[in-house]
Write a protein that holds these residues in place. Structure first.
Motif, PDB file in Angstrom:
ATOM      1  N   LEU A 103       8.497  11.797   2.017  1.00 23.99           N
ATOM      2  CA  LEU A 103       8.759  10.861   0.874  1.00 23.99           C
ATOM      3  C   LEU A 103       7.547  10.250   0.704  1.00 23.99           C
ATOM      4  CD1 LEU A 103      10.978  10.214  -1.200  1.00 23.99           C
ATOM      5  CD2 LEU A 103      11.313   8.301   0.210  1.00 23.99           C
ATOM      6  N   THR A 104       6.823  10.299  -0.534  1.00 21.23           N
ATOM      7  CA  THR A 104       5.643   9.274  -0.499  1.00 21.23           C
ATOM      8  C   THR A 104       5.994   8.165  -1.450  1.00 21.23           C
ATOM      9  OG1 THR A 104       4.168  11.240  -0.140  1.00 21.23           O
ATOM     10  CG2 THR A 104       3.135   9.322  -0.972  1.00 21.23           C
ATOM     11  N   ILE A 105       5.730   6.678  -0.974  1.00 24.94           N
ATOM     12  CA  ILE A 105       6.128   5.679  -1.873  1.00 24.94           C
ATOM     13  C   ILE A 105       4.674   5.031  -2.493  1.00 24.94           C
ATOM     14  CG2 ILE A 105       7.181   3.447  -2.195  1.00 24.94           C
ATOM     15  CD1 ILE A 105       8.749   4.215   0.464  1.00 24.94           C
ATOM     16  N   SER A 141       0.773  -1.276  -0.008  1.00 27.34           N
ATOM     17  CA  SER A 141       0.011   0.059   0.095  1.00 27.34           C
ATOM     18  C   SER A 141       0.799   1.264   0.074  1.00 27.34           C
ATOM     19  CB  SER A 141      -0.781   0.070   1.227  1.00 27.34           C
ATOM     20  OG  SER A 141      -0.216  -0.182   2.268  1.00 27.34           O
ATOM     21  N   PRO A 142       0.354   2.313  -0.634  1.00 29.53           N
ATOM     22  CA  PRO A 142       1.278   3.345  -0.494  1.00 29.53           C
ATOM     23  C   PRO A 142       1.878   4.060   0.837  1.00 29.53           C
ATOM     24  CG  PRO A 142      -0.887   4.034  -1.695  1.00 29.53           C
ATOM     25  CD  PRO A 142      -1.054   2.704  -0.741  1.00 29.53           C
TER      26      PRO A 142
END
Lengths: 356, 263
Positions: A296-298, A289-290
């Protein structure tokens, strides 16, 4: 078996049964589903362990045999009206159309049908050894899948089967898992099990000791595969909808992962690793899941779980080449030895501190 | 006559590994098979035990044809069938089931006599339990005969070299053979161990009523206990006879020491 180990086994069994009743009362559907899956995976992994771990025949055909079991179980338990609904392109062949039976006989027949196919495939395939056997069995597994895709009036082809009755509950799945564990235990500790292990250790010597290699390899292959058939039938009832694409090589790999992690040739290792891997498969969904770490957003990447399992598998192969348990079992002595070692370690550490 | 290797020839491609070997063993004999490296001694063993099928010739055990199979579907006997008829062997490079216990190594040799079915064994029916008990007792007896009974729980791979050799012989004895083939039993042993081995082989021959065919490089052992000797060189039988005859045979001396160029 040692007396303490027997007591340990009885305690674990009673504890598990108590936990099952507890879970059945208080757990939500999601958790119960995972527990069902764990039980099915134990059956599948034990079957593969008989072939790969105990008899030493590296087979990769498990998904194919699961498919046979799943389809047999599903076709036998589907009601005539549900079959009519499923087979809207080509009608199902006549004897099966108006036929329905209970869950238990369906599972038994699934096991027998799988055993027949395993025998027919095993006779040519088991003349091969090592890598060749692995590739040939993998090939047959794919052939089974392709055949299932194309038998429109028997399997409904790539549309798959839907609305399979969901008979499964914790007691069905864990009941069969217990049966599989007990069966495997008695098999492996019988004279036939010793013959399997002898073949794994040294084929030439085993044959010189009067063991009919081919007969015992076929035996192990048929038994292991029909356990895959049972697992497949339970799996179909759990999913309630199956299609040929479920039974790809990735499924065999998943079961192989459990066997290798737990130890090729260890029953208790397989049980523990099948349970843990099943739970981790679900729990590790969080890595898909994000995520936001600081600024930082993965984005969520599906399939990340398998990357983790692959890394885990590599680590195990590097540091524990025989899996966590090797060919050993979790016995009273094994636990005591581990505790003693931990204690010693603790003592040594305090000693070192004192010296400083 | 217990065993008759009737004019055995085996070819691997263009190489004739054994040529026209004619060997006869009488009941109760202890016969040696010697020859320089690559003479075809182990190949001869492999033909007798059915691992290889001879290109020509037959193997007869008590006048019964036990010649090996050329392919899985060809007529002939499989190695396990030959073992069941009473021919047991050991290997040049020890081939124990290293991860199994000493006792299990020996019990496995009884599996071929098991009458219980798979289901009987898994369900632990009374018939199987009785058989299992008998197998265990017999295995312990064999282990006692070779002096390994105290180590029965040990993993076979953990034994000392000499003990592993003994265990391999014990395992072969457990199949209840008439004919025992020993492939270099004294390999890697010092003179004293070799001496003990000679006594040991003599003892088991008496106790188990065996006929023994033995490949051996240690001449002290061979000349010490063998009643007759066959000598192979480059696949051909160059001599046979009593130890005294062999020691003075010029062709044998030639094969081992080479011909003097000036002679």
């Amino acid at each position: 078996m040692k007396k303490e180990t027997k007591i340990l086994a009885i305690i674990v069994t009673i504890g598990t049964i108590a936990f099952l009743f507890f879970a059945n009362q208080f757990f939500d559907g999601y958790k119960i589903r995972i527990m069902n899956l764990a039980a099915i995976n134990i059956i599948l992994a034990l079957g593969l362990n008989i072939i790969n771990g105990f008899a030493g025949q590296f087979s990769l055909g498990h998904a194919g045999f699961m498919a046979i079991g799943a389809y047999t179980g599903a076709l036998l338990t589907l009601s005539p009206s549900a079959k009519q609904m499923n087979f809207f392109i080509d009608p199902i062949i006549s004897p099966l159309a108006n036929f329905q039976m209970g869950f238990l006989p369906a599972i038994i027949i699934a096991a027998l049908v799988t055993a027949v196919f395993a025998f027919m495939i095993g006779v040519p395939v088991l003349r091969l050894k090592g890598d060749y056997l692995a590739i040939a069995s993998l090939g047959f597994s794919e052939i089974i899948r392709v055949v299932l895709t194309n038998l429109q009036s028997l399997t409904n082809g790539s549309l798959g089967l839907k609305a399979i009755p969901s008979y499964i509950n914790l007691f069905w799945s864990w009941g069969f898992a217990f049966l599989a564990i007990i069966f495997t235990f008695f098999l492996i500790n019988s004279s036939y099990g010793r013959a399997f292990k002898a073949i794994r250790e040294d084929e030439v010597a085993a044959e010189a000791m009067g063991i009919n290699l081919f007969k015992h390899k076929i035996m192990a292959f048929v038994i292991g595969s029909s356990m895959a058939g049972v697992g497949g039938a339970l799996f179909a009832s759990l999913l309630t909808a199956i299609d040929p694409n479920i039974f790809k090589f990735a499924l065999t790999f998943q079961i192989l992962l459990m066997v290798v992690l737990g130890g090729m040739g260890s029953i208790s290792g397989t049980i523990v690793s099948a349970t843990i891997v099943t739970i981790m498969m679900e729990w590790l969904r969080i890595v898909e899941s994000p995520m936001t770490i600081g600024s930082l957003t993965i984005p969520g990447i599906s399939g990340m779980r398998m990357v983790i399992f692959s890394v885990l598998l590599m680590a195990v192969i590097l540091f524990y080449p025989k899996g966590f348990m090797g060919t050993r079992e979790i016995t009273w002595d094994f636990i005591q030895e581990k505790i003693n070692r931990l204690r010693k370690k603790g003592k040594n550490e305090t000693l070192q501190k004192d010296e400083v | 006559m217990l065993l008759h290797a009737d004019h055995l020839t085996i070819k691997f491609g263009g190489l004739t590994a054994v040529k026209d070997l004619d060997m006869q063993l009488n009941k109760g004999e202890l016969v040696g098979l010697i020859g320089p490296n690559g003479a075809g001694k182990t190949t001869a063993f492999n033909m007798i035990t059915g691992v290889y099928a001879p290109t020509q010739g037959k193997v007869l055990l008590e006048d019964k044809d036990i010649t090996g199979k050329k392919s899985p579907t060809a007529p002939g006997m499989r190695p396990d069938q030959i073992t069941a008829l009473g021919v047991a062997r050991t290997f040049q490079n020890i081939r124990l089931f290293t991860n199994l216990s000493v006792l299990d190594n020996v019990i496995i040799a009884h599996h071929l006599h098991l009458k219980s079915s798979l289901m009987g064994a898994v369900l632990r029916l009374p018939g199987y339990r009785r058989e299992e008990k008998e197998m265990r007792e017999k295995a312990i007896q064999v282990l006692k005969a070779v002096g390994l009974e105290k180590l029965y729980k040990e993993e076979a791979g953990n034994l000392a070299y000499g003990q592993q050799r003994r265990l391999e012989i014990a395992r072969a004895l457990a199949t209840n053979p008439k004919l025992l083939l020993l492939d270099e039993p004294a390999a890697g042993m010092n003179p004293q161990e070799g001496e003990e081995l000679m006594q040991f082989i003599e003892a088991i021959r008496k106790d188990f009523d065996l006929t023994i065919l033995m490949i051996e490089h240690d001449m002290k052992v061979v000349m010490g206990i063998c009643e007759r000797i066959y000598v192979l060189d480059h696949g051909e039988t160059i001599a046979q006879g009593t130890p005294n005859e062999i020691q003075t045979n010029s062709r044998v001396i030639e094969a081992y020491l080479g011909v003097d160029a000036s002679a």
